[in-house]
Design a protein around this motif. Structure first.
Motif, PDB file in Angstrom:
ATOM      1  N   ARG A   1      24.088  27.923  -0.708  1.00  0.00           N
ATOM      2  CA  ARG A   1      24.805  27.967   0.569  1.00  0.00           C
ATOM      3  C   ARG A   1      24.846  29.396   1.110  1.00  0.00           C
ATOM      4  N   VAL A   2      24.705  29.512   2.415  1.00  0.00           N
ATOM      5  CA  VAL A   2      24.617  30.813   3.078  1.00  0.00           C
ATOM      6  C   VAL A   2      25.951  31.126   3.756  1.00  0.00           C
ATOM      7  N   LEU A   3      26.423  32.349   3.580  1.00  0.00           N
ATOM      8  CA  LEU A   3      27.652  32.778   4.238  1.00  0.00           C
ATOM      9  C   LEU A   3      27.366  33.077   5.704  1.00  0.00           C
ATOM     10  N   MET A   4      28.086  32.393   6.589  1.00  0.00           N
ATOM     11  CA  MET A   4      27.897  32.559   8.027  1.00  0.00           C
ATOM     12  C   MET A   4      29.236  32.852   8.693  1.00  0.00           C
ATOM     13  N   MET A   5      29.174  33.505   9.863  1.00  0.00           N
ATOM     14  CA  MET A   5      30.386  33.750  10.645  1.00  0.00           C
ATOM     15  C   MET A   5      30.211  33.172  12.049  1.00  0.00           C
ATOM     16  N   ARG A   6      31.326  32.738  12.615  1.00  0.00           N
ATOM     17  CA  ARG A   6      31.310  32.137  13.953  1.00  0.00           C
ATOM     18  C   ARG A   6      31.744  33.175  14.974  1.00  0.00           C
ATOM     19  N   GLU A   7      30.901  33.384  15.964  1.00  0.00           N
ATOM     20  CA  GLU A   7      31.102  34.457  16.920  1.00  0.00           C
ATOM     21  C   GLU A   7      32.339  34.250  17.802  1.00  0.00           C
TER      22      GLU A   7
END
Length: 285
Positions: A10-16
């Motif tokens: 799983r990839v760590l992502m951020m929501r803009e």
């Protein structure tokens, strides 16, 4: 800087949170601030945008546009913190989350798809290179006032089951034609003139042999401190280049010379670095 953090696929992502791209997803990323190193910058960005404490382990890719814009992509591990939720949204991000790579590539609404190749590189690094220390590169803390490209040109020679390594070095000549006692690698400081790294490397190589066949592998050192601001905002990048065909020890034209590396461990390490592609990939646009 950008961080590719992967845990169990799983990839760590951020929501803009920015108005221009609000609600879309992206890797934790941002710009280096004044008096900040690359590592300090990526640690800060991951914490601000995801709520998690990040420990950089290696740079895996350096994107560049000319010699005036660089993006350093780090991989590493999470050492603490708490994943940011919607209730904790601020100007840095709305929230953060872990997503399967396939979902990121196919259905997650992204701010831009330029991160997909970076995630691919990250997946390959975690899968095949994470345990190999030779595949780890973090910036050396040497102050640089401008952008400098250093050339590590090598030739590998194998004869009778013995591996040899030759490196290209320069000598400053005195008035009587004698070399001084401090050889150094060819390098060039560059300005904001539209040149890209490939062009600078080509210039360095043509300076000693315009007919040489060679392959640019990637970056093997990065030098940067970022402090004090205004004096140390530059970066020195060492590019590994392998030349063909066989070369022998001795003088080339002018100040250049092929130098045989006598230290066996260093020879073996550079051979391995090339064989396992342990260098940092560079991408230019």
């Amino acid at each position: 800087m950008t961080a590719v953090v992967i845990n169990e696929g799983r990839v760590l992502m951020m929501r803009e949170a920015k108005r221009s791209c609000r609600g879309t997803w992206y890797l934790p990323a941002g710009r280096v601030e004044k008096n900040e190193s690359l590592e300090e910058g990526v640690v800060r960005e991951v914490l601000e945008e995801t709520g998690l404490a990040f420990q950089p382990v290696s740079i895996i890719c350096i994107d560049s546009q000319g010699t005036f814009w660089f993006r350093f992509t780090f991989v590493g591990c999470i050492t603490g913190g708490k994943l940011k939720t919607l209730d904790e949204q601020d100007k840095e991000s709305m929230e953060a989350g872990w997503f399967p790579a396939e979902e990121v590539f196919t259905s997650l609404p992204l701010r831009a798809r330029d991160i997909c190749p970076l995630i691919d590189l990250g997946l390959k690094w975690y899968e095949t290179k994470q345990e190999q220390t030779i595949c780890r590169l973090l910036p050396a803390k040497n102050s640089q006032g401008q952008v400098t490209v250093r050339l590590l040109a090598v030739k590998r020679v194998e004869k009778d089951d013995e591996k040899s390594l030759f490196c290209l070095v320069c000598h400053n000549s005195t008035g009587d034609g004698n070399h001084n006692c401090h050889p150094y690698f060819p390098s060039k400081s560059v300005g904001i003139d539209g040149s890209n790294i490939t062009h600078v490397v080509d210039q360095l190589i043509k300076d000693f042999d315009s007919n040489l066949h060679y392959k640019k592998h990637g970056y093997v050192t990065v030098e940067h401190t970022g402090k004090p601001h205004g004096e140390a905002d530059g970066v020195c990048l060492t590019v590994l280049v392998e030349v063909f065909p066989a070369v022998e020890e001795g003088s080339l034209k002018g100040k250049y010379q092929w130098f045989k590396v006598e230290e066996k461990s260093l020879t073996e390490n550079i051979w391995k670095l090339i064989d396992v592609k342990g260098f940092v990939e560079f991408v230019e646009s």
